[in-house]
Write a protein that holds these residues in place. Structure first.
Motif, PDB file in Angstrom:
ATOM      1  N   PRO A 259       0.941  -1.124  -0.045  1.00  0.00           N
ATOM      2  CA  PRO A 259       0.296   0.138  -0.256  1.00  0.00           C
ATOM      3  C   PRO A 259       1.468   1.323   0.128  1.00  0.00           C
ATOM      4  O   PRO A 259       0.469   2.641   0.250  1.00  0.00           O
ATOM      5  CB  PRO A 259      -0.928  -0.368   1.251  1.00  0.00           C
ATOM      6  N   SER A 260       2.251   1.178  -0.634  1.00  0.00           N
ATOM      7  CA  SER A 260       2.386   2.217  -0.324  1.00  0.00           C
ATOM      8  C   SER A 260       2.890   3.524  -1.208  1.00  0.00           C
ATOM      9  O   SER A 260       2.992   4.322  -1.766  1.00  0.00           O
ATOM     10  CB  SER A 260       4.542   2.047   0.141  1.00  0.00           C
ATOM     11  N   ALA A 261       2.039   2.257  -3.073  1.00  0.00           N
ATOM     12  CA  ALA A 261       1.714   3.104  -3.591  1.00  0.00           C
ATOM     13  C   ALA A 261       2.374   4.622  -4.994  1.00  0.00           C
ATOM     14  O   ALA A 261       2.476   5.338  -4.439  1.00  0.00           O
ATOM     15  CB  ALA A 261       0.265   4.322  -3.133  1.00  0.00           C
ATOM     16  N   GLY A 262       3.568   3.650  -5.567  1.00  0.00           N
ATOM     17  CA  GLY A 262       4.104   4.260  -5.820  1.00  0.00           C
ATOM     18  C   GLY A 262       3.610   3.931  -6.923  1.00  0.00           C
ATOM     19  O   GLY A 262       2.978   3.085  -7.128  1.00  0.00           O
ATOM     20  N   SER A 263       3.870   4.222  -8.479  1.00  0.00           N
ATOM     21  CA  SER A 263       3.803   3.635  -9.382  1.00  0.00           C
ATOM     22  C   SER A 263       5.404   3.328 -10.420  1.00  0.00           C
ATOM     23  O   SER A 263       6.063   3.761 -10.187  1.00  0.00           O
ATOM     24  CB  SER A 263       2.787   4.781 -10.351  1.00  0.00           C
ATOM     25  N   SER A 264       4.777   2.517 -11.838  1.00  0.00           N
ATOM     26  CA  SER A 264       6.004   2.006 -12.146  1.00  0.00           C
ATOM     27  C   SER A 264       5.599   2.339 -14.034  1.00  0.00           C
ATOM     28  O   SER A 264       4.663   1.980 -13.939  1.00  0.00           O
ATOM     29  CB  SER A 264       6.523   0.809 -11.840  1.00  0.00           C
ATOM     30  N   SER A 293      -1.412   7.119   9.357  1.00  0.00           N
ATOM     31  CA  SER A 293      -0.871   7.985   8.627  1.00  0.00           C
ATOM     32  C   SER A 293      -2.016   8.903   8.076  1.00  0.00           C
ATOM     33  O   SER A 293      -1.276   8.788   6.630  1.00  0.00           O
ATOM     34  CB  SER A 293       0.449   8.914   9.344  1.00  0.00           C
ATOM     35  N   THR A 294      -2.802   9.639   7.913  1.00  0.00           N
ATOM     36  CA  THR A 294      -3.124  10.659   6.834  1.00  0.00           C
ATOM     37  C   THR A 294      -2.093  11.889   6.124  1.00  0.00           C
ATOM     38  O   THR A 294      -2.679  12.401   5.170  1.00  0.00           O
ATOM     39  CB  THR A 294      -4.956  11.029   6.826  1.00  0.00           C
ATOM     40  N   ASP A 295      -1.211  12.421   7.160  1.00  0.00           N
ATOM     41  CA  ASP A 295      -1.397  13.166   7.100  1.00  0.00           C
ATOM     42  C   ASP A 295       0.661  13.485   6.656  1.00  0.00           C
ATOM     43  O   ASP A 295       1.171  14.068   6.636  1.00  0.00           O
ATOM     44  CB  ASP A 295      -0.932  14.932   7.585  1.00  0.00           C
ATOM     45  N   THR A 296       0.880  11.826   6.149  1.00  0.00           N
ATOM     46  CA  THR A 296       3.012  11.826   6.580  1.00  0.00           C
ATOM     47  C   THR A 296       2.745  12.473   5.183  1.00  0.00           C
ATOM     48  O   THR A 296       2.121  11.342   4.341  1.00  0.00           O
ATOM     49  CB  THR A 296       2.769  11.023   6.642  1.00  0.00           C
ATOM     50  N   PRO A 297       3.914  13.047   4.976  1.00  0.00           N
ATOM     51  CA  PRO A 297       4.472  13.831   3.269  1.00  0.00           C
ATOM     52  C   PRO A 297       4.628  12.394   2.375  1.00  0.00           C
ATOM     53  O   PRO A 297       5.670  11.757   3.033  1.00  0.00           O
ATOM     54  CB  PRO A 297       5.079  14.841   3.640  1.00  0.00           C
ATOM     55  N   ALA A 298       4.361  12.493   1.445  1.00  0.00           N
ATOM     56  CA  ALA A 298       4.356  11.006   0.441  1.00  0.00           C
ATOM     57  C   ALA A 298       6.088  11.011  -0.008  1.00  0.00           C
ATOM     58  O   ALA A 298       6.545  13.320  -0.018  1.00  0.00           O
ATOM     59  CB  ALA A 298       3.772  11.128  -0.584  1.00  0.00           C
ATOM     60  N   HIS A 299       6.226  10.566  -0.035  1.00  0.00           N
ATOM     61  CA  HIS A 299       8.048  11.421  -1.121  1.00  0.00           C
ATOM     62  C   HIS A 299       8.000  11.249  -2.534  1.00  0.00           C
ATOM     63  O   HIS A 299       6.688  10.360  -3.264  1.00  0.00           O
ATOM     64  CB  HIS A 299       9.513  10.541  -0.346  1.00  0.00           C
ATOM     65  N   GLY A 300       8.931  12.136  -3.140  1.00  0.00           N
ATOM     66  CA  GLY A 300       8.660  12.112  -4.411  1.00  0.00           C
ATOM     67  C   GLY A 300       9.940  12.153  -5.041  1.00  0.00           C
ATOM     68  O   GLY A 300      10.348  12.326  -5.990  1.00  0.00           O
ATOM     69  N   SER A 301      10.896  10.557  -4.631  1.00  0.00           N
ATOM     70  CA  SER A 301      12.116  10.621  -5.390  1.00  0.00           C
ATOM     71  C   SER A 301      11.274   9.298  -6.971  1.00  0.00           C
ATOM     72  O   SER A 301      10.539   8.551  -6.611  1.00  0.00           O
ATOM     73  CB  SER A 301      13.004   9.568  -4.697  1.00  0.00           C
ATOM     74  N   CYS A 302      12.325   9.158  -7.703  1.00  0.00           N
ATOM     75  CA  CYS A 302      12.336   8.388  -9.208  1.00  0.00           C
ATOM     76  C   CYS A 302      13.027   7.584  -8.587  1.00  0.00           C
ATOM     77  O   CYS A 302      14.922   8.217  -9.315  1.00  0.00           O
ATOM     78  CB  CYS A 302      11.287   9.201 -10.017  1.00  0.00           C
ATOM     79  N   ILE A 324       1.523   9.829  -4.076  1.00  0.00           N
ATOM     80  CA  ILE A 324       1.213   8.539  -3.997  1.00  0.00           C
ATOM     81  C   ILE A 324       0.332   8.303  -4.701  1.00  0.00           C
ATOM     82  O   ILE A 324      -0.740   9.126  -4.776  1.00  0.00           O
ATOM     83  CB  ILE A 324       1.081   8.025  -2.474  1.00  0.00           C
ATOM     84  N   MET A 325      -0.109   7.125  -5.420  1.00  0.00           N
ATOM     85  CA  MET A 325      -1.696   6.370  -5.944  1.00  0.00           C
ATOM     86  C   MET A 325      -1.435   7.577  -7.264  1.00  0.00           C
ATOM     87  O   MET A 325      -2.678   7.939  -8.043  1.00  0.00           O
ATOM     88  CB  MET A 325      -2.623   7.248  -4.944  1.00  0.00           C
ATOM     89  N   GLY A 326      -0.191   8.210  -8.014  1.00  0.00           N
ATOM     90  CA  GLY A 326      -0.197   8.049  -9.322  1.00  0.00           C
ATOM     91  C   GLY A 326      -0.403   7.754  -9.772  1.00  0.00           C
ATOM     92  O   GLY A 326       0.252   6.133 -10.246  1.00  0.00           O
ATOM     93  N   ASP A 327      -0.724   7.804 -11.297  1.00  0.00           N
ATOM     94  CA  ASP A 327      -1.275   7.142 -12.683  1.00  0.00           C
ATOM     95  C   ASP A 327       0.611   7.584 -13.412  1.00  0.00           C
ATOM     96  O   ASP A 327       0.682   8.143 -13.828  1.00  0.00           O
ATOM     97  CB  ASP A 327      -2.162   6.751 -12.968  1.00  0.00           C
ATOM     98  N   ALA A 342      -2.272  11.505  -4.080  1.00  0.00           N
ATOM     99  CA  ALA A 342      -2.546  12.191  -2.914  1.00  0.00           C
ATOM    100  C   ALA A 342      -0.958  13.219  -2.818  1.00  0.00           C
ATOM    101  O   ALA A 342       0.125  12.161  -3.064  1.00  0.00           O
ATOM    102  CB  ALA A 342      -2.844  11.999  -1.766  1.00  0.00           C
ATOM    103  N   GLN A 343      -0.738  14.233  -1.708  1.00  0.00           N
ATOM    104  CA  GLN A 343       0.933  14.146  -1.870  1.00  0.00           C
ATOM    105  C   GLN A 343       1.048  13.879  -0.312  1.00  0.00           C
ATOM    106  O   GLN A 343       2.179  14.224   0.426  1.00  0.00           O
ATOM    107  CB  GLN A 343       0.948  16.123  -1.483  1.00  0.00           C
ATOM    108  N   ALA A 344       0.026  13.462   0.443  1.00  0.00           N
ATOM    109  CA  ALA A 344       0.066  13.055   2.252  1.00  0.00           C
ATOM    110  C   ALA A 344      -0.519  11.815   2.260  1.00  0.00           C
ATOM    111  O   ALA A 344      -1.971  11.412   1.863  1.00  0.00           O
ATOM    112  CB  ALA A 344       0.322  14.184   2.606  1.00  0.00           C
ATOM    113  N   GLY A 345       0.129  10.770   3.079  1.00  0.00           N
ATOM    114  CA  GLY A 345      -0.733   9.696   3.403  1.00  0.00           C
ATOM    115  C   GLY A 345      -0.289   8.136   2.683  1.00  0.00           C
ATOM    116  O   GLY A 345       0.898   8.305   2.138  1.00  0.00           O
TER     117      GLY A 345
END
Length: 539
Positions: A259-264, A293-302, A324-327, A342-345
């Motif tokens: 459920p960490s919700a990255g994408s590939s 946690s709903t407000d922990t910032p997602a990370h943006g690394s690729c 997170i949860m980007g397509d 989203a940007q957090a959670g």
């Protein structure tokens, strides 16, 4: 102190960055446009696929109680074990006609919650697993013309060997589909069925109490092996011998899968097709799911890796936003659209906040540090259970978002029944005069065949016209299963007496480069794609 390590300062940083973007750019100045296609589809699409008849299959769970779309002619589903409706007369799947934007309800019998899918070589959508009564089910949807009556068929004479909840499907070079993993299923199996399921210890090795081996990222490489990524590790897998050929270095930044919700996504295959590059972006901070946690910032690394290299290593870069949860959607040009999320959670019901409304364009050929372009933001939050799919006209269909266990409309982020389309900048009016039109292309091509494509363009052609094949994947949970784009070898375009251009093409050499099936064939002129024509690639 690294201020990005602090939740408070990270959120402040993101907030300030977004404000700066708004100050520097009006929305009209950012590339891309949005349009509402369907105000109320009746169902929220958790799984979405585009068919060769230019229709879109929308699919949700069956055990959510009433949807907002009734089944036609008094049809109902009877299930004594359904926790909400024993007699369910509501649709949980539908077909969208892209020509009219009309919705036709479909009948689905067993629970498809967090299931998997893939198109077969004949264009049939294979759909596997789910939850409860659907966990071992195999379903098929043979698409038809928009005014047809095609519907789901659940196979009665065969089922999956193991339950498959949160599994991933990938079509193989011979047209077989491999089904990988799932909750509590550290195995692989195949359709058509082979002798049982095969233990795949890699999935067990990477599993932790956060379950980040679910919906593993599976990519078929042009050498016929599979790149399989789960948690923060990847292997090169020989599906014919059931052997791991190579262990890739771990990817920095923590787990990426559900459920960490990255994408590939696998970048476009081109040239001699010997090189495959995989990109994995975004994800939740480790522990966000465990702590709910709903407000922990997602990370943006690729991370970007040449999966076919003898000595592969990850090249890291940062997106403008944590997400997170980007397509990740492969565009006809070879660029990648990153949208939704989203940007957090983290992934899960009501476990995310701060919707990321800004799409990003990932430009693989640009230098490191210059690959991301921020695009025109949408207005509809697309969170858990949203999808994104490339359409034949070059737009991207955006559907779904239901961050609740049931349909819920009185909420900060309500269940979303609207369907939108995002048009990349290549569809802007000022590029219409260089947009090509496919006048003639074979309906069927065989591996290695030489064939011609005839094209018209309003202005004279400057440079090379590309011919690129994109397949229709199965989009769910931030990963498009089976997605690929193949850039064909072409000759320079030659004008004929009628004012058209002839482009000589060579079909992909084998099923490892492009598995058999139906593809959207795009002609691309100076970065602007045509409307696609469907081509059947056969052995």
């Amino acid at each position: 102190m690294d201020f990005r390590s602090s939740s408070k300062w990270s959120r402040l940083f993101v907030f300030v960055w977004v404000i700066v973007q708004y100050i520097q750019h009006s929305h009209a100045e950012l590339p891309g446009t949005w349009e509402l296609l369907v105000p109320d589809a009746g169902i929220s699409s958790m799984h979405t696929s585009v068919t060769r008849f230019n229709t879109v299959v929308l699919l949700d769970r069956t055990n959510i109680g009433p949807s907002r779309k009734m089944l036609p002619k008094g049809r109902c589903r009877f299930d004594k074990d359904d926790p909400i409706l024993k007699r369910d007369c509501y649709a949980h799947s539908a077909v969208l006609d892209l020509q009219t934007n009309r919705i036709r309800p479909l009948m689905i019998l067993t629970d498809t919650w967090c299931s998997s899918g893939q198109f077969l070589p004949d264009g049939t959508l294979l759909q596997t697993g789910g939850d409860l009564d659907g966990v071992k089910k195999i379903r098929k949807f043979s698409p038809c013309e928009a005014n047809g009556l095609c519907d789901w068929v659940e196979l009665q004479d065969v089922e999956l060997v193991h339950g498959r909840w949160y599994a991933t499907n990938q079509i193989l070079p011979d047209g077989t589909v491999i089904v990988v993993g799932g909750k509590g299923s550290n195995t692989v199996e195949y359709y058509p069925p082979r002798k049982g399921a095969v233990f795949f210890p890699f999935l067990a090795d990477v599993e932790d109490n956060q379950m980040d081996n679910l919906y593993p990222y599976v990519h078929l490489l042009p050498n016929s092996h599979l790149f399989i990524f789960a948690n923060n590790k990847a292997v090169l897998y020989d599906h014919e011998t059931n052997k791991i050929i190579k262990n890739y270095p771990p990817l920095d930044g923590g787990p990426r899968n559900y459920p960490s919700a990255g994408s590939s996504a696998m970048l476009a295959l081109e040239g001699d097709f010997s090189t495959a590059v995989i990109v994995i972006c975004g994800g939740a901070q480790y522990g966000a799911f465990i702590e709910r946690s709903t407000d922990t910032p997602a990370h943006g690394s690729c991370g970007r890796i040449i999966a076919t290299s003898d000595e592969p290593g990850w090249e890291m870069e940062d997106m403008p936003f944590g997400r997170i949860m980007g397509d990740m959607v492969m565009l006809p040009t070879g660029e990648v659209l990153i949208i939704n999320g989203a940007q957090a959670g983290t992934q899960g019901f009501e476990m995310a906040s701060n919707p990321c409304l800004f799409p990003l364009l990932y430009r693989p050929d640009q230098p490191h540090g210059l690959r991301f372009m921020t695009l025109n933001p949408g207005t509809v939050p697309r969170l858990y259970h949203s999808t994104a799919n490339l359409l034949p006209d070059g737009r991207v269909l955006i559907a779904g978002s239901n961050p609740h266990y049931f349909y819920k409309f009185n909420a900060e982020f309500p269940t979303e029944l609207r369907i939108e389309a995002f048009s990349p900048e290549y569809l802007s009016p000022d590029r219409a005069n260089i947009r090509p039109v496919i006048e003639e292309i074979p309906e069927t091509v065989r591996y290695g065949d030489a064939f011609n494509v005839f094209v018209s363009v309003p202005l004279p052609v400057v440079g090379i016209l590309e011919v690129n094949l994109g397949n229709p994947p199965f989009s769910t949970h931030s990963f498009s299963q089976g997605q690929r784009l193949v850039k064909l070898t072409v000759t320079p375009s030659v004008p004929d007496d009628s004012g058209r251009y002839r482009v000589g093409c060579t079909a992909p050499p084998n099923g490892a480069v492009a598995p058999p099936g139906y593809y959207m064939a795009f002609v691309v002129n100076q970065g602007v794609p045509s409307v696609a024509r469907w081509v059947h690639l056969v052995g």
